[in-house]
Write an enzyme that holds these catalytic residues in place. Structure first.
Site, PDB file in Angstrom:
ATOM      1  N   LYS A  47      -6.067 -13.250   7.423  1.00 23.70           N
ATOM      2  CA  LYS A  47      -6.824 -13.147   8.559  1.00 23.70           C
ATOM      3  C   LYS A  47      -6.700 -11.979   9.266  1.00 23.70           C
ATOM      4  O   LYS A  47      -7.488 -11.763  10.244  1.00 23.70           O
ATOM      5  CB  LYS A  47      -6.683 -14.475   9.324  1.00 23.70           C
ATOM      6  CG  LYS A  47      -6.911 -15.921   8.676  1.00 23.70           C
ATOM      7  CD  LYS A  47      -6.538 -17.126   9.390  1.00 23.70           C
ATOM      8  CE  LYS A  47      -6.180 -18.194   8.774  1.00 23.70           C
ATOM      9  NZ  LYS A  47      -5.689 -19.347   9.510  1.00 23.70           N
ATOM     10  N   ASP A 107       4.199  -3.306   6.810  1.00 23.11           N
ATOM     11  CA  ASP A 107       5.547  -3.401   7.185  1.00 23.11           C
ATOM     12  C   ASP A 107       6.479  -3.041   6.092  1.00 23.11           C
ATOM     13  O   ASP A 107       6.858  -1.894   5.830  1.00 23.11           O
ATOM     14  CB  ASP A 107       5.594  -4.809   7.668  1.00 23.11           C
ATOM     15  CG  ASP A 107       7.130  -4.915   8.242  1.00 23.11           C
ATOM     16  OD1 ASP A 107       7.719  -4.040   8.392  1.00 23.11           O
ATOM     17  OD2 ASP A 107       7.165  -6.234   8.518  1.00 23.11           O
TER      18      ASP A 107
HETATM   19  P1  5GP Z   1       4.500  -6.731   4.512  1.00 25.27           P
HETATM   20  O1  5GP Z   1       4.257  -7.160   3.032  1.00 25.27           O
HETATM   21  O2  5GP Z   1       4.206  -5.110   4.667  1.00 25.27           O
HETATM   22  O3  5GP Z   1       6.016  -6.576   4.861  1.00 25.27           O
HETATM   23  O4  5GP Z   1       3.822  -7.399   5.652  1.00 25.27           O
HETATM   24  C1  5GP Z   1       2.522  -7.234   5.790  1.00 25.27           C
HETATM   25  C2  5GP Z   1       1.864  -8.584   6.451  1.00 25.27           C
HETATM   26  O5  5GP Z   1       3.015  -9.055   7.365  1.00 25.27           O
HETATM   27  C3  5GP Z   1       1.107  -8.301   7.316  1.00 25.27           C
HETATM   28  O6  5GP Z   1      -0.339  -8.509   6.710  1.00 25.27           O
HETATM   29  C4  5GP Z   1       1.194  -9.170   8.624  1.00 25.27           C
HETATM   30  O7  5GP Z   1       0.349 -10.496   8.385  1.00 25.27           O
HETATM   31  C5  5GP Z   1       2.750  -9.593   8.414  1.00 25.27           C
HETATM   32  N1  5GP Z   1       3.487  -8.820   9.644  1.00 25.27           N
HETATM   33  C6  5GP Z   1       4.231  -7.784   9.505  1.00 25.27           C
HETATM   34  N2  5GP Z   1       4.517  -7.261  10.689  1.00 25.27           N
HETATM   35  C7  5GP Z   1       3.784  -7.877  11.365  1.00 25.27           C
HETATM   36  C8  5GP Z   1       3.920  -7.896  13.024  1.00 25.27           C
HETATM   37  O8  5GP Z   1       4.584  -7.266  13.809  1.00 25.27           O
HETATM   38  N3  5GP Z   1       3.147  -8.714  13.599  1.00 25.27           N
HETATM   39  C9  5GP Z   1       2.629  -9.778  12.927  1.00 25.27           C
HETATM   40  N4  5GP Z   1       1.859 -10.695  13.647  1.00 25.27           N
HETATM   41  N5  5GP Z   1       2.413  -9.957  11.703  1.00 25.27           N
HETATM   42  C10 5GP Z   1       3.112  -8.908  10.891  1.00 25.27           C
END
Ligand code: 5GP
Length: 183
Positions: A47, A107
């Site tokens: 979302k 991230d």
């Molecule tokens: P990744 O797979 O790149 O580690 O994470 C991506 C997903 O993690 C994003 O779409 C998000 O939903 C969540 N995410 C990563 N960092 C944050 C953050 O600082 N705040 C929030 N609310 N969600 C995060």
């Protein structure tokens, strides 16, 4: 509601509403240029990308198709689980299409690298990535985001679509969540 006022929930604002909107306008102009004469389908990742999809698509001075996917990579907490699972799939076939994934934040990159591979395996002609935010860890994975709103520090942020336990998505800015709320 001014959650930024007393610092109890939002420690500090790191990207203001005005900064978000002007950067999205810039990136939209870039996208229009890059995709001139080409097909374009935006795929929003639910979302978190709802705000970015709504705003970016309105700044795009051209036709675009829009579709949505929902995947999980995070649980109720603040650490990546590393597990990606499709909760809602696309409604349309993307065979031969030029796809731009619209994400809230990059991230660890686990979600986006998995998603890019997944969409390419369905026969998309091209898959590029737009992300509102990028954290430093993203540098360690091989996901290339073609369009990046802002590079931010490794802190847990909320707002502009990003939640903590489903709250704060409606904030028009991006802020650092006060640590006492999750530690
Ligand atoms: P990744 O797979 O790149 O580690 O994470 C991506 C997903 O993690 C994003 O779409 C998000 O939903 C969540 N995410 C990563 N960092 C944050 C953050 O600082 N705040 C929030 N609310 N969600 C995060």
């Amino acid at each position: 509601m001014d959650l930024s006022a007393d610092g109890k929930e939002i420690e500090k604002i790191i990207v203001s509403q005005e900064q978000i909107q002007s950067r999205l306008k810039e990136l939209a102009a870039q996208i229009v240029k890059d995709y001139e004469g080409r097909d374009l389908i935006l795929i929003g990742v639910l979302k978190g990308a709802i705000m970015a999809m709504a705003d970016l698509s309105r700044y795009l001075q051209r036709h675009v198709d829009m579709d949505w996917m929902a995947v999980t990579s995070y649980g109720a907490g603040t650490k990546s689980s590393g597990v990606v699972r499709i909760l809602k799939d696309l409604d349309n076939d993307i065979l031969g299409r030029e796809v731009l994934i619209v994400e809230d934040i990059l991230d660890t990159g686990l979600t986006l690298s998995w998603l890019t591979e997944n969409l390419l395996s369905r026969g998309a002609k091209s898959v590029s990535v737009f992300t509102v935010l990028r954290k430093p860890d993203a540098a360690t994975v091989k996901v290339e985001a073609k369009y990046v709103g802002f590079d931010i520090p490794s802190e847990f942020v909320v707002g502009y679509g990003l939640d903590f336990n489903q709250k704060y998505r409606n904030l028009p800015f991006i802020g650092v969540l006060a640590k006492h709320l999750y530690s």
